[in-house]
Design a protein around this motif. Structure first.
Motif, short mmCIF file in Angstrom:
data_model
loop_
_atom_site.label_atom_id
_atom_site.label_comp_id
_atom_site.label_asym_id
_atom_site.label_seq_id
_atom_site.Cartn_x
_atom_site.Cartn_y
_atom_site.Cartn_z
N UNK A 47 0.83 -1.21 0.03
CA UNK A 47 -0.17 -0.10 0.01
C UNK A 47 0.77 1.43 -0.09
N UNK A 48 2.05 1.15 0.70
CA UNK A 48 2.79 2.53 0.87
C UNK A 48 3.54 2.71 -0.44
N UNK A 49 3.87 1.61 -1.13
CA UNK A 49 4.77 1.51 -2.41
C UNK A 49 4.16 2.39 -3.60
N UNK A 50 2.80 2.68 -3.56
CA UNK A 50 2.07 2.69 -4.67
C UNK A 50 1.91 4.31 -4.92
N UNK A 51 1.84 4.76 -6.21
CA UNK A 51 1.77 6.05 -6.58
C UNK A 51 0.31 6.62 -6.33
N UNK A 52 -0.29 7.56 -6.10
CA UNK A 52 -1.73 7.93 -6.25
C UNK A 52 -2.36 7.19 -7.56
N UNK A 53 -3.33 6.66 -7.29
CA UNK A 53 -4.14 6.00 -8.45
C UNK A 53 -3.29 4.80 -9.07
N UNK A 54 -2.21 4.52 -8.22
CA UNK A 54 -1.77 3.01 -8.59
C UNK A 54 -2.69 1.84 -8.37
N UNK A 55 -2.06 0.64 -8.75
CA UNK A 55 -2.82 -0.66 -8.50
C UNK A 55 -2.05 -1.67 -7.92
N UNK A 56 -2.72 -2.42 -7.03
CA UNK A 56 -2.27 -3.56 -6.33
C UNK A 56 -3.20 -4.75 -7.11
N UNK A 57 -2.38 -5.76 -7.77
CA UNK A 57 -3.18 -6.81 -8.26
C UNK A 57 -2.76 -8.13 -7.36
N UNK A 58 -3.76 -9.07 -6.81
CA UNK A 58 -3.48 -9.80 -5.93
C UNK A 58 -4.03 -11.20 -6.27
N UNK A 59 -3.22 -12.35 -6.00
CA UNK A 59 -3.70 -13.72 -6.52
C UNK A 59 -3.60 -14.57 -5.29
N UNK A 60 -2.98 -14.06 -4.11
CA UNK A 60 -2.44 -15.10 -3.04
C UNK A 60 -2.27 -14.47 -1.80
N UNK A 61 -2.26 -15.18 -0.48
CA UNK A 61 -1.97 -14.53 0.52
C UNK A 61 -1.16 -15.68 1.26
N UNK A 62 -0.06 -16.04 1.02
CA UNK A 62 0.63 -17.13 1.56
C UNK A 62 0.88 -16.96 3.14
N UNK A 63 1.39 -15.69 3.41
CA UNK A 63 1.62 -15.42 4.84
C UNK A 63 0.42 -15.10 5.73
N UNK A 64 -0.91 -15.03 5.41
CA UNK A 64 -1.92 -14.51 6.08
C UNK A 64 -3.07 -13.80 5.18
N UNK A 65 -4.08 -13.99 5.66
CA UNK A 65 -5.51 -13.54 4.63
C UNK A 65 -6.07 -11.99 5.35
N UNK A 66 -5.24 -11.54 6.60
CA UNK A 66 -5.87 -10.47 7.13
C UNK A 66 -5.24 -9.51 7.70
N UNK A 67 -4.53 -8.65 6.29
CA UNK A 67 -3.93 -7.56 7.04
C UNK A 67 -4.67 -6.53 7.21
#
Ligand SMILES: NC(=O)c1ccc[n+]([C@@H]2O[C@H](COP(=O)([O-])OP(=O)(O)OC[C@H]3O[C@@H](n4cnc5c(N)ncnc54)[C@H](OP(=O)(O)O)[C@@H]3O)[C@@H](O)[C@H]2O)c1
Length: 321
Positions: A231-251
């Motif tokens: 979340x902190x790495x993104x420019x305004x308007x940026x996008x995270x595409x997520x396909x999995x959560x190996x270390x846990x599902x509840x950030x």
């Protein structure tokens, strides 16, 4: 026939239910085809299956392996598409609520023979080995859809891949580099970051380290351990595409950042048969050699499973026959 299978669900000690042995020969129903398996690759999904996640107890024993490559009776070399939709479904089969992956309803690829619907085999391009084709159907297809169908990123923009050495991560690095993006990667050790650089990453960073500038898109499969950094790495308007959560599902969601910077979070799962066919052509056209970190005879599958469980990955793990 010879097969590597999950004998029963085992949430705490998944490798205890991993069995290398014999299963009955499969029957080939109408509209289906038998593939003599030459290679099958290992995915985190196989560890979820051994744990009993996403599969009912009555479906065990289940032959493992979501993707693979082999030959049809007429000698044609094929890669397998793991997403099996309802025959009446029209359109994107990843959106079919009745879809299953190999090892969820259909038996998997870690065996002498696998039986799938006819539309789930895709001819292999010339020059591609069975081991290379066997990594395409899950990790590489997922990475392809994340990058080219879902992210909207253009060549020249900067992508961050969370995780350096895993199957989905190494595919994203190699695809992103070939497509002309600037590829940044986080990895948990120097060795893993060196692998990412060998595969084409322009820069690598220890997991969680502040980046020199914000990026256009982040590719997530790690979940809890990396989410706030994504979340902190993104420019305004940026996008995270997520396909999995190996270390846990509840950030933590960081909702204020999400709306104030107008960030976008997009889920992605597997890919369509057409995307798999295009991926195979892209890999051939771009001259990409998919990174295989460990290749073992199928009889020694437990060594590969153990490596993945320990996080000891360096690209895809493939079992051959
Ligand atoms: N939705 C779908 O269709 C789909 C398809 C394929 C995979 N997946 C999911 O994607 C995930 C990855 O699958 P995979 O087969 O690529 O697994 P893998 O080969 O075992 O790779 C795991 C990756 O996660 C990273 N990682 C794990 N724990 C971490 C932590 N605590 N902190 C930072 N990084 C961590 C590793 O980074 P390092 O390199 O730094 O060790 C590695 O790159 C799994 O959860 C899987 O279920 C989903």
């Amino acid at each position: 026939m010879f097969a590597v299978y999950a004998a029963a669900p085992n949430a705490d000690a998944p490798l205890d239910s991993l069995t290398v042995g014999e299963r009955p020969e499969p029957e080939v129903g109408a509209g289906h085809v038998a593939v003599t398996v030459r290679a099958a690759s290992l995915n985190m999904h196989d560890l979820w299956t051994l744990r009993g996640v996403g599969i009912k107890p009555e479906q065990f024993p289940m032959i493992l392996g979501c993707d693979g490559a082999g030959t049809l009776a007429d000698g044609t070399s094929v890669a397998l598409h793991s997403v099996i939709g309802d025959p009446d479904w029209k359109g994107d089969e990843t959106l079919d609520p009745r879809r299953t992956l190999l090892t969820e309803k259909y038996q998997g690829t870690m065996a002498e023979t696998v039986v799938v619907p006819k539309r789930n085999v895709v001819p292999m391009p010339d020059g591609m080995t069975a081991a290379q084709a066997a990594v395409m159907g899950t990790a590489w297809l997922t990475a392809y859809r994340m990058l080219f169908t879902k992210s909207g990123l253009r060549p020249g923009q900067t992508m961050l891949v969370q995780g350096a050495s895993g199957g989905v991560s190494t595919a994203l690095i190699q695809l992103g580099r070939a497509a002309g993006l600037r590829v940044w990667v986080t990895g948990r050790s120097e060795e893993k970051r060196a692998l990412a650089e060998k595969l084409g990453a322009h820069a690598t960073f220890p997991s969680g380290e502040r980046l020199p500038e914000r990026v256009d898109g982040v590719f997530e499969s790690v979940g809890d351990a990396t989410w706030s950094h994504s979340m902190r790495a993104l420019k305004p308007g940026g996008i995270i595409v997520i396909c999995g959560a190996t270390s846990g599902f509840n950030p933590g969601a960081d909702l204020q950042r999400l709306f104030f910077l107008q960030l976008r979070v997009v889920g992605s799962t597997m890919g369509t048969r057409d995307e798999l066919a295009d991926l195979l052509k892209f890999v051939a056209n771009a001259g990409i050699t998919p990174e295989i970190g460990l290749e073992l005879p199928m009889e020694r599958a437990s060594e590969g499973f153990n490596a993945m469980l320990q996080g000891d990955t360096a690209g895809k793990i493939v079992f051959t026959r």
